[in-house]
Design a protein around this motif. Sequence first.
Motif, short mmCIF file in Angstrom:
data_model
loop_
_atom_site.label_atom_id
_atom_site.label_comp_id
_atom_site.label_asym_id
_atom_site.label_seq_id
_atom_site.Cartn_x
_atom_site.Cartn_y
_atom_site.Cartn_z
N ILE A 292 0.88 -1.17 0.00
CA ILE A 292 0.00 0.00 0.00
C ILE A 292 0.91 1.22 0.00
O ILE A 292 1.54 1.54 1.01
N ASP A 293 1.00 1.89 -1.12
CA ASP A 293 1.91 3.02 -1.28
C ASP A 293 1.26 4.29 -0.74
O ASP A 293 0.28 4.78 -1.29
N THR A 294 1.79 4.82 0.35
CA THR A 294 1.23 6.03 0.94
C THR A 294 1.85 7.30 0.37
O THR A 294 1.43 8.40 0.74
N TYR B 111 -8.49 4.90 4.28
CA TYR B 111 -7.34 4.17 4.82
C TYR B 111 -6.81 4.99 5.99
O TYR B 111 -6.63 6.20 5.89
N MET C 22 -9.39 6.10 -0.53
CA MET C 22 -8.89 5.03 -1.38
C MET C 22 -9.70 4.97 -2.67
O MET C 22 -10.92 5.18 -2.66
N SER C 23 -9.02 4.69 -3.78
CA SER C 23 -9.72 4.50 -5.05
C SER C 23 -10.19 3.06 -5.21
O SER C 23 -11.13 2.78 -5.95
N ASN C 24 -9.51 2.14 -4.54
CA ASN C 24 -9.93 0.75 -4.41
C ASN C 24 -9.30 0.20 -3.12
O ASN C 24 -8.51 0.91 -2.49
N TRP D 134 -6.89 -1.47 -2.29
CA TRP D 134 -5.44 -1.59 -2.17
C TRP D 134 -4.68 -0.37 -2.70
O TRP D 134 -3.47 -0.38 -2.80
N THR D 135 -5.40 0.73 -2.97
CA THR D 135 -4.77 1.91 -3.56
C THR D 135 -5.26 3.19 -2.89
O THR D 135 -6.47 3.43 -2.82
N ALA E 27 -5.87 7.16 -2.83
CA ALA E 27 -6.17 8.18 -3.84
C ALA E 27 -6.17 9.55 -3.16
O ALA E 27 -7.20 10.04 -2.74
#
Length: 324
Positions: A132-134, A154, A174-176, A178-179, A181
């Motif tokens: 998960i890239d913050t 998140y 989050m956009s999904n 695991w991502t 946004a």
Amino acid sequence: MTTTNQAQTAVEKLAPLILQRADPHIYRHSDGYYYFTASVPQYDRIEIRRATTIAGLAEAAPKDVWTKPDSGPYSELLWAPELHFNEGAWYVYFAAAPSRDIKDDLFQHRMYCVRNQNANPLEGEWEFMGQIDTGIDSFCLDATTFTHKGQLYYLWAQKDKEIRGNSNLYIAPMSNPWTIAGTPVMLSKPEYDWEIERFWVNEGPSVVKRNGRIFISYSASGTGIEYAMGLLWADENADLLDPASWTKSKEPVLQSCLEHGIYGPGHNSFTVSEDGEGVMLVYHARTYTEIIGDPLWNPDRHTFVKPLRWDDQGMPVFGRPSIA
């Protein structure tokens, strides 16, 4: 009630639900099951168990659903897994460190997640979804997710190299599942005396919504007897990405209780009571203080569960550890 029964009830209130499981997370799903996951003492795998009652989790057989690889960036020290059902699939969010001399370079964790699209997360295949890239390349851990007004958020702990301490609390949309946004927003950093004992830490956030507010509990200080819980809250109609929307308690809401022999309560989650009406507080704690060596490596952080109360102003009352 006889004296014997009263004594037995008192012992039951003080007894852990599950031994040697730190960072506990209990989630009640629409299928009627409670699902439990937590850090295992070996920090080497993710296990899940389920039962139709909270008490039943103690006897439910755990299933190992994901095991760390032998080497690589997420091959050591799997910490604080959380199981969530987001957008039609199961996700476990967890922190892991790279394979290296972890004794000399302990705090190198990043956040990752795995996904299972089976209706029962104890069955089917778990797919590694990656990091998960913050947008911040630093130590991070203890992620949770929650949905509010159709938006998935998140919420996690991460180090800022410009701020003293191990970790602060951040939120992002989050956009999904695991991502992220959007740019992370810091909601809290260690600042009060009870947040900076032995270590400067804010970590382990968890969310409960009640009485027109959104509450975020979190844990602070080192992982020994000094470990304690704090609280943030915002109006349910506020902009959750605006730090000004949040109020922070100046005092801990749950801390060690010498009278009851429960020490270092923290890293909690919330779940629903079996009647569907109440909120249950899930947390870990130790039952003794004489820890040999680093408290992090001590396996005796046990899972406790107790009802969360509410006062006349609609605020949560955490009380004292392990007393209903």
